[in-house]
Design a protein around this motif. Sequence first.
Motif, PDB file in Angstrom:
ATOM      1  N   SER A 129       0.821  -1.210   0.000  1.00 26.26           N
ATOM      2  CA  SER A 129       0.000   0.000   0.000  1.00 26.26           C
ATOM      3  C   SER A 129       0.861   1.268   0.000  1.00 26.26           C
ATOM      4  O   SER A 129       0.503   2.269  -0.618  1.00 26.26           O
ATOM      5  CB  SER A 129      -0.943   0.002   1.196  1.00 26.26           C
ATOM      6  N   VAL A 130       2.004   1.207   0.661  1.00 25.48           N
ATOM      7  CA  VAL A 130       2.903   2.363   0.678  1.00 25.48           C
ATOM      8  C   VAL A 130       3.493   2.570  -0.717  1.00 25.48           C
ATOM      9  O   VAL A 130       3.591   3.702  -1.203  1.00 25.48           O
ATOM     10  CB  VAL A 130       4.029   2.165   1.722  1.00 25.48           C
ATOM     11  N   LEU A 131       3.868   1.468  -1.359  1.00 28.37           N
ATOM     12  CA  LEU A 131       4.401   1.569  -2.722  1.00 28.37           C
ATOM     13  C   LEU A 131       3.344   2.128  -3.662  1.00 28.37           C
ATOM     14  O   LEU A 131       3.646   2.992  -4.494  1.00 28.37           O
ATOM     15  CB  LEU A 131       4.880   0.191  -3.203  1.00 28.37           C
ATOM     16  N   LEU A 132       2.096   1.679  -3.525  1.00 29.76           N
ATOM     17  CA  LEU A 132       1.015   2.187  -4.359  1.00 29.76           C
ATOM     18  C   LEU A 132       0.800   3.677  -4.116  1.00 29.76           C
ATOM     19  O   LEU A 132       0.599   4.448  -5.065  1.00 29.76           O
ATOM     20  CB  LEU A 132      -0.265   1.408  -4.073  1.00 29.76           C
ATOM     21  N   LEU A 133       0.890   4.094  -2.883  1.00 28.12           N
ATOM     22  CA  LEU A 133       0.750   5.509  -2.551  1.00 28.12           C
ATOM     23  C   LEU A 133       1.861   6.330  -3.202  1.00 28.12           C
ATOM     24  O   LEU A 133       1.610   7.402  -3.765  1.00 28.12           O
ATOM     25  CB  LEU A 133       0.782   5.705  -1.032  1.00 28.12           C
ATOM     26  N   LEU A 134       3.096   5.816  -3.153  1.00 29.32           N
ATOM     27  CA  LEU A 134       4.204   6.522  -3.792  1.00 29.32           C
ATOM     28  C   LEU A 134       3.998   6.644  -5.298  1.00 29.32           C
ATOM     29  O   LEU A 134       4.288   7.685  -5.897  1.00 29.32           O
ATOM     30  CB  LEU A 134       5.525   5.807  -3.499  1.00 29.32           C
ATOM     31  N   ILE A 135       3.484   5.584  -5.912  1.00 23.71           N
ATOM     32  CA  ILE A 135       3.230   5.625  -7.353  1.00 23.71           C
ATOM     33  C   ILE A 135       2.151   6.656  -7.671  1.00 23.71           C
ATOM     34  O   ILE A 135       2.300   7.446  -8.617  1.00 23.71           O
ATOM     35  CB  ILE A 135       2.828   4.222  -7.858  1.00 23.71           C
ATOM     36  N   CYS A 136       1.086   6.675  -6.876  1.00 20.92           N
ATOM     37  CA  CYS A 136       0.016   7.660  -7.107  1.00 20.92           C
ATOM     38  C   CYS A 136       0.528   9.086  -6.951  1.00 20.92           C
ATOM     39  O   CYS A 136       0.198   9.970  -7.747  1.00 20.92           O
ATOM     40  CB  CYS A 136      -1.143   7.407  -6.152  1.00 20.92           C
ATOM     41  N   LEU A 137       1.355   9.301  -5.939  1.00 18.67           N
ATOM     42  CA  LEU A 137       1.930  10.641  -5.752  1.00 18.67           C
ATOM     43  C   LEU A 137       2.830  11.014  -6.923  1.00 18.67           C
ATOM     44  O   LEU A 137       2.849  12.174  -7.359  1.00 18.67           O
ATOM     45  CB  LEU A 137       2.704  10.702  -4.444  1.00 18.67           C
ATOM     46  N   ALA A 138       3.570  10.038  -7.446  1.00 19.53           N
ATOM     47  CA  ALA A 138       4.437  10.308  -8.597  1.00 19.53           C
ATOM     48  C   ALA A 138       3.610  10.676  -9.808  1.00 19.53           C
ATOM     49  O   ALA A 138       3.959  11.603 -10.550  1.00 19.53           O
ATOM     50  CB  ALA A 138       5.300   9.085  -8.889  1.00 19.53           C
ATOM     51  N   VAL A 139       2.498   9.973 -10.032  1.00 15.00           N
ATOM     52  CA  VAL A 139       1.629  10.279 -11.174  1.00 15.00           C
ATOM     53  C   VAL A 139       1.065  11.682 -11.025  1.00 15.00           C
ATOM     54  O   VAL A 139       1.044  12.460 -11.988  1.00 15.00           O
ATOM     55  CB  VAL A 139       0.495   9.233 -11.286  1.00 15.00           C
ATOM     56  N   LEU A 140       0.616  12.033  -9.839  1.00 15.88           N
ATOM     57  CA  LEU A 140       0.079  13.377  -9.617  1.00 15.88           C
ATOM     58  C   LEU A 140       1.144  14.451  -9.818  1.00 15.88           C
ATOM     59  O   LEU A 140       0.886  15.497 -10.420  1.00 15.88           O
ATOM     60  CB  LEU A 140      -0.520  13.487  -8.220  1.00 15.88           C
ATOM     61  N   ALA A 141       2.343  14.197  -9.313  1.00 12.18           N
ATOM     62  CA  ALA A 141       3.412  15.186  -9.445  1.00 12.18           C
ATOM     63  C   ALA A 141       3.802  15.382 -10.897  1.00 12.18           C
ATOM     64  O   ALA A 141       3.999  16.507 -11.356  1.00 12.18           O
ATOM     65  CB  ALA A 141       4.625  14.744  -8.631  1.00 12.18           C
ATOM     66  N   VAL A 142       3.914  14.298 -11.633  1.00 15.16           N
ATOM     67  CA  VAL A 142       4.294  14.411 -13.050  1.00 15.16           C
ATOM     68  C   VAL A 142       3.172  15.038 -13.841  1.00 15.16           C
ATOM     69  O   VAL A 142       3.402  15.852 -14.734  1.00 15.16           O
ATOM     70  CB  VAL A 142       4.678  13.020 -13.611  1.00 15.16           C
ATOM     71  N   GLY A 143       1.933  14.669 -13.514  1.00 15.61           N
ATOM     72  CA  GLY A 143       0.795  15.271 -14.212  1.00 15.61           C
ATOM     73  C   GLY A 143       0.733  16.773 -13.986  1.00 15.61           C
ATOM     74  O   GLY A 143       0.371  17.542 -14.880  1.00 15.61           O
TER      75      GLY A 143
END
Length: 93
Positions: free
Chosen positions: A4-18
Amino acid sequence: MKVSVLLLLICLAVLAVGARAEAPNETDTVVRKVQEYVKQATEVVKTAFTTVQESEAAQHARRWLSDNADLVKQQLARLKQQLAELWKLTPTA
């Protein structure tokens, strides 16, 4: 770390790049950046897991050595006692 922490990091990365993308046609750049963030997050998680495993392994090894050291000390003390008793029973010439 949990999945779940890894998934959260991925979601944050997608938001930051977007948020960095200025035009909608920059999807290739966004995809590459997300892949880079995911790779970095995966490396961090692997490093954390390795550290935890090494720590647990080290603790287990110390515990094993400590337990066996006490057993060896007990056996040596018993051997010493038996030798002392044997020495007392041996006639002097």
